[in-house]
Design a protein around this motif. Structure first.
Motif, mmCIF file in Angstrom:
data_model
loop_
_atom_site.group_PDB
_atom_site.id
_atom_site.type_symbol
_atom_site.label_atom_id
_atom_site.label_comp_id
_atom_site.label_asym_id
_atom_site.label_seq_id
_atom_site.Cartn_x
_atom_site.Cartn_y
_atom_site.Cartn_z
ATOM 1 N N ASP A 146 1.952 4.466 24.834
ATOM 2 C CA ASP A 146 3.299 3.964 24.505
ATOM 3 C C ASP A 146 4.175 5.116 23.995
ATOM 4 N N PHE A 147 3.596 6.313 23.826
ATOM 5 C CA PHE A 147 4.294 7.537 23.444
ATOM 6 C C PHE A 147 4.950 7.437 22.064
ATOM 7 N N SER A 148 4.447 6.535 21.238
ATOM 8 C CA SER A 148 5.026 6.365 19.901
ATOM 9 C C SER A 148 4.801 7.595 19.023
ATOM 10 N N ASP A 149 3.828 8.435 19.375
ATOM 11 C CA ASP A 149 3.566 9.647 18.594
ATOM 12 C C ASP A 149 4.362 10.850 19.100
ATOM 13 N N ALA A 150 5.201 10.670 20.092
ATOM 14 C CA ALA A 150 5.904 11.790 20.729
ATOM 15 C C ALA A 150 6.946 12.407 19.805
ATOM 16 N N ASP A 151 6.922 13.740 19.742
ATOM 17 C CA ASP A 151 7.976 14.491 19.061
ATOM 18 C C ASP A 151 9.030 14.961 20.046
ATOM 19 N N LEU A 152 8.594 15.238 21.271
ATOM 20 C CA LEU A 152 9.479 15.766 22.305
ATOM 21 C C LEU A 152 9.077 15.183 23.647
ATOM 22 N N LEU A 153 10.068 14.726 24.401
ATOM 23 C CA LEU A 153 9.878 14.287 25.785
ATOM 24 C C LEU A 153 10.595 15.292 26.678
ATOM 25 N N HIS A 213 13.456 6.693 22.349
ATOM 26 C CA HIS A 213 13.211 7.995 21.742
ATOM 27 C C HIS A 213 14.522 8.585 21.200
ATOM 28 N N ALA A 214 15.578 8.469 22.006
ATOM 29 C CA ALA A 214 16.886 8.999 21.598
ATOM 30 C C ALA A 214 17.443 8.239 20.399
ATOM 31 N N THR A 215 17.255 6.929 20.374
ATOM 32 C CA THR A 215 17.726 6.104 19.261
ATOM 33 C C THR A 215 17.088 6.536 17.951
ATOM 34 N N GLN A 216 15.849 7.023 18.021
ATOM 35 C CA GLN A 216 15.138 7.493 16.833
ATOM 36 C C GLN A 216 15.516 8.933 16.461
ATOM 37 N N GLY A 217 16.400 9.537 17.244
ATOM 38 C CA GLY A 217 16.835 10.899 16.967
ATOM 39 C C GLY A 217 15.812 11.959 17.317
#
Length: 195
Positions: free
Chosen positions: A61-68, A93-97
């Protein structure tokens, strides 16, 4: 900081833009994963080579992602743009900044999602009209908030180092750049006359 970084590979991605970050990020000690968008671990490149991804899109689910990260290439960028799961992920991801990187043709994905409105951005020159609402600069690399864009394959090394700079201290970054002779090449680029 060791970051979790995911780069998404769709059929027709550009090899230099996708694989340069593999070298830079992994040598820089980051947790970097290539993600197949095709449902198969092998993904065909724009130049008909095959690359084995580390994982399938459906596996996280990529919830741990720092960078895409999104590589360009044709039809790779269009295939990324058409993937509904990726579109939702990028918006979340963008919404989370959190940071998003896109190079060459890939910024069109961000443009269509409205993520570039009011931001400075760059992309492959013939695709600038797809960056809806962006201030398209034509620069080699643009950083505006959490979005980093790059113009094309020739920028791949600079782009990868720029993204790595968020997660690696300056001394270690410079050591890696020296190890890869990046300091010499970048000086040569600055002084070269192109014909």
């Amino acid at each position: 900081m060791k970051a979790n970084i995911y780069e998404f590979l769709a059929t027709g991605f550009e090899e230099i833009e996708a694989l340069t970050p593999v070298t830079v990020m992994r040598q820089g000690g980051q947790n970097f994963k290539l993600v197949s968008m095709t449902g198969n671990e092998y993904v065909e490149t724009a130049n008909r080579a095959w690359v084995k991804a580390d994982m399938l899109f459906e596996a996280s689910d990529f919830s741990d992602a720092d960078l895409l990260m999104l590589p360009g290439g044709f039809p790779g960028a269009y295939n990324l743009k058409a993937h509904e799961g990726l579109r939702h992920l990028l918006l979340s991801h963008a919404t989370q900044g959190k940071r998003i990187g896109a190079i060459c043709a890939a910024p069109i994905v961000l443009g269509e999602l409205g993520l570039l409105k009011g931001r400075r951005a760059t992309c492959w020159p013939s695709l600038e009209h797809f960056l809806e609402g962006a201030n398209v600069t034509g620069n080699i690399i643009e950083e505006d908030g959490n979005i980093i864009t790059a113009i094309g394959a020739s920028a791949a090394l600079s782009y990868a180092f720029k993204l790595l700079s968020y997660y690696l201290d300056e001394e270690k970054l410079r050591e890696l750049q020296a190890l890869m002779c990046y300091d010499r090449v970048s000086d040569a680029f600055r002084s070269a006359t192109l014909y």
